[in-house]
Design a protein around this motif. Sequence first.
Motif, PDB file in Angstrom:
ATOM      1  N   THR A  35       0.859  -1.177   0.000  1.00  0.00           N
ATOM      2  CA  THR A  35       0.000   0.000   0.000  1.00  0.00           C
ATOM      3  C   THR A  35       0.895   1.227   0.000  1.00  0.00           C
ATOM      4  O   THR A  35       1.806   1.340   0.824  1.00  0.00           O
ATOM      5  N   LEU A  36       0.646   2.127  -0.947  1.00  0.00           N
ATOM      6  CA  LEU A  36       1.450   3.335  -1.093  1.00  0.00           C
ATOM      7  C   LEU A  36       0.575   4.572  -1.003  1.00  0.00           C
ATOM      8  O   LEU A  36      -0.581   4.559  -1.423  1.00  0.00           O
ATOM      9  N   ASN A  37       1.152   5.642  -0.445  1.00  0.00           N
ATOM     10  CA  ASN A  37       0.542   6.965  -0.466  1.00  0.00           C
ATOM     11  C   ASN A  37       1.692   7.967  -0.424  1.00  0.00           C
ATOM     12  O   ASN A  37       2.864   7.580  -0.470  1.00  0.00           O
ATOM     13  N   TRP A  38       1.390   9.255  -0.333  1.00  0.00           N
ATOM     14  CA  TRP A  38       2.452  10.270  -0.350  1.00  0.00           C
ATOM     15  C   TRP A  38       3.453  10.073   0.781  1.00  0.00           C
ATOM     16  O   TRP A  38       4.636  10.351   0.622  1.00  0.00           O
ATOM     17  N   ASP A  39       3.003   9.580   1.919  1.00  0.00           N
ATOM     18  CA  ASP A  39       3.898   9.430   3.070  1.00  0.00           C
ATOM     19  C   ASP A  39       4.751   8.171   3.016  1.00  0.00           C
ATOM     20  O   ASP A  39       5.569   7.947   3.905  1.00  0.00           O
ATOM     21  N   SER A  40       4.583   7.355   1.985  1.00  0.00           N
ATOM     22  CA  SER A  40       5.356   6.117   1.854  1.00  0.00           C
ATOM     23  C   SER A  40       6.795   6.363   1.419  1.00  0.00           C
ATOM     24  O   SER A  40       7.643   5.491   1.567  1.00  0.00           O
ATOM     25  N   TRP A  41       7.066   7.550   0.868  1.00  0.00           N
ATOM     26  CA  TRP A  41       8.323   7.815   0.184  1.00  0.00           C
ATOM     27  C   TRP A  41       9.319   8.575   1.047  1.00  0.00           C
ATOM     28  O   TRP A  41       8.943   9.337   1.927  1.00  0.00           O
ATOM     29  N   THR A  42      10.605   8.370   0.761  1.00  0.00           N
ATOM     30  CA  THR A  42      11.637   9.182   1.402  1.00  0.00           C
ATOM     31  C   THR A  42      11.419  10.634   0.971  1.00  0.00           C
ATOM     32  O   THR A  42      10.766  10.903  -0.041  1.00  0.00           O
ATOM     33  N   ASP A  43      11.989  11.553   1.710  1.00  0.00           N
ATOM     34  CA  ASP A  43      11.839  12.973   1.374  1.00  0.00           C
ATOM     35  C   ASP A  43      12.335  13.268  -0.038  1.00  0.00           C
ATOM     36  O   ASP A  43      11.711  14.019  -0.783  1.00  0.00           O
ATOM     37  N   THR A  45      12.558  11.208  -2.705  1.00  0.00           N
ATOM     38  CA  THR A  45      11.630  10.678  -3.708  1.00  0.00           C
ATOM     39  C   THR A  45      10.352  11.506  -3.734  1.00  0.00           C
ATOM     40  O   THR A  45       9.854  11.864  -4.807  1.00  0.00           O
ATOM     41  N   LYS A  46       9.819  11.837  -2.557  1.00  0.00           N
ATOM     42  CA  LYS A  46       8.596  12.641  -2.493  1.00  0.00           C
ATOM     43  C   LYS A  46       8.807  13.997  -3.175  1.00  0.00           C
ATOM     44  O   LYS A  46       7.963  14.450  -3.942  1.00  0.00           O
ATOM     45  N   ASN A  47       9.945  14.610  -2.922  1.00  0.00           N
ATOM     46  CA  ASN A  47      10.264  15.897  -3.538  1.00  0.00           C
ATOM     47  C   ASN A  47      10.309  15.769  -5.064  1.00  0.00           C
ATOM     48  O   ASN A  47       9.765  16.606  -5.779  1.00  0.00           O
ATOM     49  N   ASN A  48      10.952  14.713  -5.557  1.00  0.00           N
ATOM     50  CA  ASN A  48      11.028  14.506  -7.010  1.00  0.00           C
ATOM     51  C   ASN A  48       9.654  14.217  -7.618  1.00  0.00           C
ATOM     52  O   ASN A  48       9.361  14.655  -8.726  1.00  0.00           O
ATOM     53  N   LEU A  49       8.807  13.494  -6.898  1.00  0.00           N
ATOM     54  CA  LEU A  49       7.443  13.258  -7.374  1.00  0.00           C
ATOM     55  C   LEU A  49       6.645  14.560  -7.401  1.00  0.00           C
ATOM     56  O   LEU A  49       5.932  14.839  -8.357  1.00  0.00           O
ATOM     57  N   GLU A  50       6.763  15.351  -6.354  1.00  0.00           N
ATOM     58  CA  GLU A  50       6.023  16.616  -6.275  1.00  0.00           C
ATOM     59  C   GLU A  50       6.455  17.589  -7.366  1.00  0.00           C
ATOM     60  O   GLU A  50       5.625  18.318  -7.915  1.00  0.00           O
ATOM     61  N   LYS A  51       7.745  17.597  -7.710  1.00  0.00           N
ATOM     62  CA  LYS A  51       8.251  18.487  -8.758  1.00  0.00           C
ATOM     63  C   LYS A  51       7.596  18.208 -10.110  1.00  0.00           C
ATOM     64  O   LYS A  51       7.544  19.079 -10.966  1.00  0.00           O
ATOM     65  N   ARG A  52       7.107  16.999 -10.301  1.00  0.00           N
ATOM     66  CA  ARG A  52       6.479  16.622 -11.573  1.00  0.00           C
ATOM     67  C   ARG A  52       5.079  17.204 -11.711  1.00  0.00           C
ATOM     68  O   ARG A  52       4.503  17.170 -12.797  1.00  0.00           O
ATOM     69  N   GLU A  53       4.538  17.727 -10.610  1.00  0.00           N
ATOM     70  CA  GLU A  53       3.233  18.390 -10.617  1.00  0.00           C
ATOM     71  C   GLU A  53       2.187  17.588 -11.370  1.00  0.00           C
ATOM     72  O   GLU A  53       1.478  18.104 -12.243  1.00  0.00           O
ATOM     73  N   GLY A  54       2.099  16.309 -11.026  1.00  0.00           N
ATOM     74  CA  GLY A  54       1.093  15.455 -11.644  1.00  0.00           C
ATOM     75  C   GLY A  54       1.336  15.149 -13.103  1.00  0.00           C
ATOM     76  O   GLY A  54       0.454  14.646 -13.796  1.00  0.00           O
ATOM     77  N   GLY A  55       2.522  15.466 -13.586  1.00  0.00           N
ATOM     78  CA  GLY A  55       2.868  15.205 -14.981  1.00  0.00           C
ATOM     79  C   GLY A  55       2.841  16.450 -15.845  1.00  0.00           C
ATOM     80  O   GLY A  55       3.083  16.378 -17.043  1.00  0.00           O
ATOM     81  N   THR A  56       2.564  17.607 -15.242  1.00  0.00           N
ATOM     82  CA  THR A  56       2.523  18.846 -16.025  1.00  0.00           C
ATOM     83  C   THR A  56       3.871  19.553 -16.064  1.00  0.00           C
ATOM     84  O   THR A  56       4.046  20.511 -16.806  1.00  0.00           O
ATOM     85  N   GLU A  93      14.817   3.720   7.271  1.00  0.00           N
ATOM     86  CA  GLU A  93      13.730   4.301   8.055  1.00  0.00           C
ATOM     87  C   GLU A  93      12.378   3.699   7.690  1.00  0.00           C
ATOM     88  O   GLU A  93      11.352   4.089   8.240  1.00  0.00           O
ATOM     89  N   GLY A  94      12.362   2.773   6.721  1.00  0.00           N
ATOM     90  CA  GLY A  94      11.121   2.132   6.319  1.00  0.00           C
ATOM     91  C   GLY A  94      10.354   2.871   5.242  1.00  0.00           C
ATOM     92  O   GLY A  94       9.260   2.460   4.869  1.00  0.00           O
ATOM     93  N   LYS A  95      10.911   3.961   4.726  1.00  0.00           N
ATOM     94  CA  LYS A  95      10.296   4.690   3.610  1.00  0.00           C
ATOM     95  C   LYS A  95      10.883   4.129   2.311  1.00  0.00           C
ATOM     96  O   LYS A  95      11.908   3.458   2.309  1.00  0.00           O
ATOM     97  N   TYR A  96      10.234   4.448   1.183  1.00  0.00           N
ATOM     98  CA  TYR A  96      10.656   3.886  -0.089  1.00  0.00           C
ATOM     99  C   TYR A  96      11.359   4.907  -0.981  1.00  0.00           C
ATOM    100  O   TYR A  96      11.004   6.073  -1.013  1.00  0.00           O
ATOM    101  N   ILE A  97      12.342   4.408  -1.724  1.00  0.00           N
ATOM    102  CA  ILE A  97      13.054   5.153  -2.752  1.00  0.00           C
ATOM    103  C   ILE A  97      12.560   4.586  -4.078  1.00  0.00           C
ATOM    104  O   ILE A  97      12.700   3.380  -4.328  1.00  0.00           O
TER     105      ILE A  97
END
Length: 130
Positions: A35-43, A45-56, A93-97
């Motif tokens: 099960t994945l959500n925004w809090d599943s990721w290391t900071d 990875t989360k930062n890199n995902l957020e930079k993509r702005e949903g693909g825009t 820490e149990g977060k995902y890359i």
Amino acid sequence: MGKGIGTNDPDLIGAYIQNFIEQYPNRQWINKTITLNWDSWTDKTKNNLEKREGGTSNPMNVPADAERHATQKDLLQKRGISKEPIIIIESNEGKYILVEGWHRTTQNLEAFPEGYEQNAWVYQKEINEK
């Protein structure tokens, strides 16, 4: 390569994964549904995902990025979450890359920010013996 693989070259992918194996010894690969959500990721990875702005946005200059996001969004709407596994590393820490599966993951998080189940190859953190 630190922002994700960004290539389909098997040699480069192998070198990228080998780097993680050297960084995180005494682990094993396991294929499982998680099960994945925004809090599943290391900071990072989360930062890199957020930079993509949903693909825009394409801050990593990925070739055909907008088209790949559009394809994944369309497939998600038509077929649901892909059965094709993403590739991730479990941090100490149990977060995902996130290693591979950026377009699918970005679109899944946009559609299901509270969480979703995903098939993944996980380079699992070391389990301490009792």
